[in-house]
Scaffold this active site. Sequence first.
Site, PDB file in Angstrom:
ATOM      1  N   LYS A  83      36.832  41.953  31.559  1.00  0.00           N
ATOM      2  CA  LYS A  83      36.129  42.088  32.833  1.00  0.00           C
ATOM      3  C   LYS A  83      35.068  43.180  32.712  1.00  0.00           C
ATOM      4  O   LYS A  83      35.304  44.206  32.052  1.00  0.00           O
ATOM      5  CB  LYS A  83      37.178  42.483  33.876  1.00  0.00           C
ATOM      6  CG  LYS A  83      36.739  42.506  35.329  1.00  0.00           C
ATOM      7  CD  LYS A  83      37.953  42.850  36.217  1.00  0.00           C
ATOM      8  CE  LYS A  83      37.661  42.729  37.695  1.00  0.00           C
ATOM      9  NZ  LYS A  83      38.874  42.963  38.521  1.00  0.00           N
ATOM     10  N   SER A 158      39.223  39.507  42.251  1.00  0.00           N
ATOM     11  CA  SER A 158      37.923  39.847  41.722  1.00  0.00           C
ATOM     12  C   SER A 158      37.746  39.490  40.243  1.00  0.00           C
ATOM     13  O   SER A 158      36.621  39.369  39.787  1.00  0.00           O
ATOM     14  CB  SER A 158      37.674  41.343  41.900  1.00  0.00           C
ATOM     15  OG  SER A 158      38.588  42.097  41.114  1.00  0.00           O
ATOM     16  N   SER A 182      43.840  40.951  42.267  1.00  0.00           N
ATOM     17  CA  SER A 182      42.628  40.547  41.547  1.00  0.00           C
ATOM     18  C   SER A 182      42.860  39.931  40.182  1.00  0.00           C
ATOM     19  O   SER A 182      41.927  39.390  39.593  1.00  0.00           O
ATOM     20  CB  SER A 182      41.680  41.742  41.400  1.00  0.00           C
ATOM     21  OG  SER A 182      40.935  41.919  42.586  1.00  0.00           O
TER      22      SER A 182
END
Lengths: 493, 484
Positions: A83, A158, A182
């Site tokens: 990420k 996310s 997330s």
Amino acid sequence: MSGAGELLDLSLTGLSAALAAGRVSAREATEAALARIEATDGRVGAFLAVTAERARERAAAADARAARGARLGPLDGVPLAVKDLFLTRGVATTAASRILAGFVPPYDAAVVERLEAAGAVLLGKLNLDEFAMGSSNENSAVKPCHNPWDLARTPGGSSGGSAAALAARQAFGTLGTDTGGSIREPAAFCGVVGLKPTYGRVSRYGVVAFASSLDQPGPLGRTVGDAAALLQVIAGRDARDLTSSTRPVDDYGAALEEGARGLTVGVPRAWLAEGVEAGVARRVKEALALYERLGAKLVDVELPHTKYGIAAYYLIAPAEASSNLARYDGVRFGLREGGAGGLKGMYGATRAAGFGAEPKRRIMLGTYALSAGYYDAYYLRAQKVRTLLRRDFERAFERCDVIAGPVTPAVAFRLGEKVADPLAMYLEDVFTVTCNLAALPGLSVPCGLHPEQQLPVGLQLIGRPFDEATLLRAARALEREQGPLPRPAGLEA
Amino acid sequence: MPVADFEVVMGLEVHAQLLTRTKIFCGCSTAFGGEPNAHTCPVCLGLPGVLPALNQRVVEFAVRAGLALGCEVKRKSVWARKNYFYPDLPKGYQISQYELPICEGGGVPITVDGKERVVQLVRIHMEEDAGKNVHGVAADGSSGVDLNRAGVPLCEIVSAPDLFSIDEATEYLKSLRAILMYLGVNDGNLEEGSFRCDANVSVRRRGAAALGQRCEIKNLNSFRFLRQAVEYEVRRQVEVLEGGGRVVQETRLFDPARGETRAMRSKEDAHDYRYFPEPDLPPLVLDDAFVEEVRRTLPELPRARAARYQRDLGLSAYDAQLLTAERAVAEFFDAALAAYGAGAEGAKKLANWVNGDVARLANESGLAPAAWKLTPEKLAALVKLVDAGTVGGPGAKQALEAVFREGGDPAEVVKARGLAQVSDEGAVEAAADAVLARSAAEVERYRGGNTKLMGFFVGQVMKEMKGKGNPAVVNAVLKRKLGP
């Protein structure tokens, strides 16, 4: 290996075995992944940066080690991606925000260090909601990310890019972060496995902070074994993160295949009673029934304070975020605007231009919640809810080994569907935030496709503190019985 | 005189830099100066993703201060974030302690007008320093930020509103500074900002029980500024009250150039710091063994040492206090006394030298004892030369100054510079004869009964001998020559 397609179908552990046996090289695996990204990411949007050159160098080094008989371990030569909330030395890190424009970190996040020390090949940086704030990846300031099962739908957030890249077979494993769901929500939406470790199990050093008391990095994999292999490498004490635990790290592979027999699975019936879409509830109940057939015992548990979880979460997380995001002021790095307007002008213009709507909303919420006169009523009371939630779980875990329920109230929704309604978006997190508030490990494992919509449904498993091993074991029992999901349809059309 | 109708009530907040080699949350150097931003790393620059790693020495130093000041050292304290925007504050918050500081209570002993009492402390907490903004150096007129100081460890020592005169406030600061320096936790340097003070000042009519509204005064980086600022502020507040007005709670800045304080910000636009517990640091838990170990290694503090000097060495309270104000000076004295011997008698002589000429030379040169070329052994040797009559008072002073500035062995300095005292009767007689020969009138008056003139003759002979005559011999020779 007969072809790139077949190679890409391998799990992380499958590829690792092939690398160990010399049936495939790290270079081949890396080239296949890079080609797949090239071919598909225009439609998926999982990557914010592809570091092809660095990946090729590292793959060559891995192959050289393999030739010397000096492989570093299961991740050596395996193409992974992280990420874009993890700092990477020399590679731009954006947190999907305009305010970090031009920021190239001088150091690596602890988990990136650990992955690279284990020989992993980093393919690039993955899309996310800006500063990890969101449940659909639509808050990315760069571009939205699409769900490989249906490109019109969200991959979740996310860590949307982390889940979508796996479902699109662009990488063999990924890392995400989970502050309120997330990792687990996108894993559920994309039909992959996602694990949020116990708070303190994995170092947060070098992770752009959202809400410090809730944030936790964790692995996503196409199989439970993949997630276990990644966790094995990233877990453990880091002297630079004083909230990381000194507890020894378990051997996550040891009990993985032990099955569900003898486990007691706690079921919070209220989580299935209302607000959960019927098809999702059906798949979750089937998974529970499967556990029973596999020799586990089901018991009902009460988590009465769950209903306050969202409210507490949306006070604590924005409060901490309002403080964590203060450093983006245009002074030392990233975007700077309005230099001619004096100090306040620069602050205002930089932050107005740099932050998207969601970070701004949360900065305002959090600033308000911490303000003199409101602190006791909001922040402090929310912290008390955390204590009550923790006690709920402690009591429940007196009677069971894991708690099982849905990850989300429904399957992946359409892009744009909830953008205009932040509250509806926040309610996506209703089943996931309690885990973070109580600092417990939580895992999302696919439990079939929605009967009508043919989209993945996730089963959430929550464990005792630092008992990731039992979560992985329980998830693996289900995965073994159910077999793999079909390939995502969205990219094949 | 209206001011006399009022009583001043003050509390002081001292920020003392803790003398660790590295910063509080990273491994960067705490050295003063250096190229701007030379002593920085991702942590103290507040880059994204960094986390604070606590320097245990900071905790040890704060505990040391707390124990020496009689505080209750809390077994559990909590870090907090103090949030505000300023370019020299990299993270946009300062890591400090708020609701649960490391030390509570305690006090600082002071002596004013011969009366001793203990000024009550509220608390001591630890925190990180900010950097500094640098203006007017860039060619394009822009300002810069130097973060070398950012993350330097501080402890904030907060007194109760328990100071009732400027003298008390000054004594409090001096006493506190001496204690911290004794402990080795602070260097006491006001100019470099490693010992800083803010004053909360209020006034009330004599006899009133309630405290008046207070103002906080910042930028007091010398004892003189503290005095000037408080005097100004007291006059200002009394004038406001006498004029029928109300003192407004506000933060005021002392302007040394104009000798006055002026409003910086009022309570209405004061910062709301939005304190909350620092989630990146677990609560600080101390075990008893750690606290006891720190207690065991506490040095003797100035007051205890001064009491010992009075009791065991027979020194006056005044001498003892001067000698013990600085640990290094007291240690110099102890070493000189050890080299000299002779117990109480030697102590008085050495105290006179240390508090007199040595202190003067130290002040003039601005040098700390470690940098003096005068060692304790050399001072002892010089005093022994005086005892032996080898050198007289004026010669010894010159020799001391020479050794202090340039070093060297006292006996050799006395010899090389011709400072030795002349006790040879022949030489003294020759000088006396010359003086008496040209002072016929004075000799006449002396013999006429004005014996006070002996001082005049002695002075003239000493002058004739360039100050090197042995006073005892000079006196004896003159008495013999002038007759009864």
